[in-house]
Design an enzyme around this catalytic site. Structure first.
Site, PDB file in Angstrom:
ATOM      1  N   ASP A  41       7.588   5.346  55.054  1.00 12.45           N
ATOM      2  CA  ASP A  41       7.975   5.610  53.660  1.00 12.45           C
ATOM      3  C   ASP A  41       6.739   5.743  52.768  1.00 12.45           C
ATOM      4  OD1 ASP A  41       9.728   6.106  51.639  1.00 12.45           O
ATOM      5  OD2 ASP A  41      10.309   4.026  51.314  1.00 12.45           O
ATOM      6  N   HIS A  58       4.245  14.821  52.920  1.00 12.70           N
ATOM      7  CA  HIS A  58       4.845  14.882  54.261  1.00 12.70           C
ATOM      8  C   HIS A  58       3.841  15.456  55.266  1.00 12.70           C
ATOM      9  CE1 HIS A  58       8.542  13.559  52.590  1.00 12.70           C
ATOM     10  NE2 HIS A  58       8.846  14.679  51.964  1.00 12.70           N
ATOM     11  N   LEU A 152       3.930   6.557  77.170  1.00 11.25           N
ATOM     12  CA  LEU A 152       4.552   6.094  75.925  1.00 11.25           C
ATOM     13  C   LEU A 152       5.802   6.935  75.667  1.00 11.25           C
ATOM     14  CD1 LEU A 152       4.332   4.589  73.046  1.00 11.25           C
ATOM     15  CD2 LEU A 152       3.141   6.650  72.290  1.00 11.25           C
TER      16      LEU A 152
HETATM   17  C1  FPP Z   1       9.646   9.189  53.650  1.00  7.85           C
HETATM   18  O1  FPP Z   1       8.803   9.306  52.537  1.00  7.85           O
HETATM   19  C2  FPP Z   1       9.331  10.220  54.654  1.00  7.85           C
HETATM   20  C3  FPP Z   1      10.198  11.157  55.130  1.00  7.85           C
HETATM   21  C4  FPP Z   1      11.593  11.241  54.724  1.00  7.85           C
HETATM   22  C5  FPP Z   1       9.745  12.210  56.086  1.00  7.85           C
HETATM   23  C6  FPP Z   1       8.801  11.741  57.177  1.00  7.85           C
HETATM   24  C7  FPP Z   1       8.215  12.914  57.865  1.00  7.85           C
HETATM   25  C8  FPP Z   1       6.963  12.989  58.344  1.00  7.85           C
HETATM   26  C9  FPP Z   1       6.004  11.890  58.297  1.00  7.85           C
HETATM   27  C10 FPP Z   1       6.484  14.261  58.932  1.00  7.85           C
HETATM   28  C11 FPP Z   1       6.978  14.677  60.281  1.00  7.85           C
HETATM   29  C12 FPP Z   1       7.051  13.667  61.327  1.00  7.85           C
HETATM   30  C13 FPP Z   1       7.391  13.913  62.627  1.00  7.85           C
HETATM   31  C14 FPP Z   1       7.473  12.780  63.569  1.00  7.85           C
HETATM   32  C15 FPP Z   1       7.696  15.262  63.172  1.00  7.85           C
HETATM   33  P1  FPP Z   1       9.457   9.613  51.118  1.00  7.85           P
HETATM   34  O2  FPP Z   1       9.531  11.077  50.947  1.00  7.85           O
HETATM   35  O3  FPP Z   1      10.768   8.892  51.013  1.00  7.85           O
HETATM   36  O4  FPP Z   1       8.395   9.000  50.153  1.00  7.85           O
HETATM   37  P2  FPP Z   1       8.682   8.336  48.725  1.00  7.85           P
HETATM   38  O5  FPP Z   1       9.439   7.066  48.977  1.00  7.85           O
HETATM   39  O6  FPP Z   1       7.310   8.084  48.212  1.00  7.85           O
HETATM   40  O7  FPP Z   1       9.450   9.344  47.916  1.00  7.85           O
END
Ligand code: FPP
Length: 271
Positions: A41, A58, A152
């Site tokens: 997050d 992201h 892994l």
């Molecule tokens: C949460 O941060 C993150 C996500 C919903 C997306 C996670 C995706 C990645 C790290 C990229 C791709 C990964 C893989 C494994 C292919 P948020 O957007 O909720 O952040 P915020 O709380 O600051 O708004």
């Protein structure tokens, strides 16, 4: 010493006649978790703090994923489960959802050879039927390409929800009962666990959430029943090897009791 003999030693030393799970002594002595789950997050806030669009966060998050996979391999962690997209994330603005889908596609295509070369087996958990045909095809190809790797297991939770996982397992069992393949008395905890997405992997030992919130957000529910929870303020793109090791250190300093008393646990640790 195998798991059975250590369990017997423990039973004797703790002077208890109650049958203990064979793997308990190993679990309470564990310094490095076998299975780590991470709620990644903070990508959006990381980008916004830099005055950039959320997708930049992201993209930076992918770099942190790469680092986490490398650290997990180095530490000998057996399964790493990452929450990439929850069943609830469809509620985000359409543009962010489609950019995330594009990012998943690109990452799968770009990283798969490197994962394979490092002995990583990719396993996508969740209901992928809602994704585009193109993405589903890429997911199936990436899983097949890495299927025989053993260093892994990288579980990526995509359109995943812990409740969904329990419901789909229950539905499969109900269908087996209806078809006369099993009786309702065989609907035990282990029968249900055997039908969850990660049925062949150990339970989650450590669950980490970055980004400063204190929630599980419908991530792994059943398999994390006894997980140690570590909440960190670090925003996901800043999660590096040092932060990961800090979480592991917190885990190794915890006393996991599994319903026993502290004294019993100390005795096991001294066997
Ligand atoms: C949460 O941060 C993150 C996500 C919903 C997306 C996670 C995706 C990645 C790290 C990229 C791709 C990964 C893989 C494994 C292919 P948020 O957007 O909720 O952040 P915020 O709380 O600051 O708004």
């Amino acid at each position: 010493m195998d798991a059975t003999s250590s369990s017997n030693d423990f039973t004797t030393k703790c002077q208890t006649s109650e049958r203990l799970p064979a793997q308990l002594p190993d679990l309470v002595k564990q310094a490095i978790p076998n299975h780590v789950a991470i709620i990644m997050d903070g990508n959006g806030r990381w980008a916004q703090a830099k005055g950039k669009p959320r997708i930049v966060g992201h993209r930076a998050g992918v770099k942190a994923v790469r680092s986490a996979v490398g650290t997990a391999r180095k530490l000998g962690i057996k399964s790493l489960t990452l929450f990439a997209f929850s069943s609830e994330n469809w509620r985000r603005p359409d543009q962010e959802v489609s950019l995330l889908m594009e990012l998943f596609f690109t990452v799968l295509r770009r990283e798969i050879k490197k994962l394979h070369a490092n002995g990583v087996r990719l396993n996508i958990i969740g209901d992928i039927s809602r994704f585009s045909e193109r993405l589903q095809k890429q997911i199936r190809a990436a899983e097949a390409y890495t299927a025989d790797n053993t260093q892994l297991i990288l579980n990526v939770a995509a359109n995943y929800g812990g409740r969904w996982d329990i419901v789909q397992a229950a539905r499969t069992l109900a269908e087996k009962v209806a078809a006369g393949e099993m009786s309702s008395s065989q609907l035990t905890e282990s029968a249900l666990a055997a039908h969850l997405c990660m049925q062949n992997q150990g339970e989650v030992d450590l669950m980490i959430r970055t980004g400063g919130d204190y929630r599980i957000s419908n991530f792994i529910l059943w398999q994390a029943a006894y997980a140690e929870l570590v909440f960190m303020d670090t925003l996901w793109p800043d999660f590096d090897e040092a932060t990961f090791c800090q979480a592991i250190e917190m885990f190794s300093n915890r006393q996991r009791r599994f319903g026993l008393t502290g004294n019993q646990i100390e005795k096991i640790r001294n066997i």
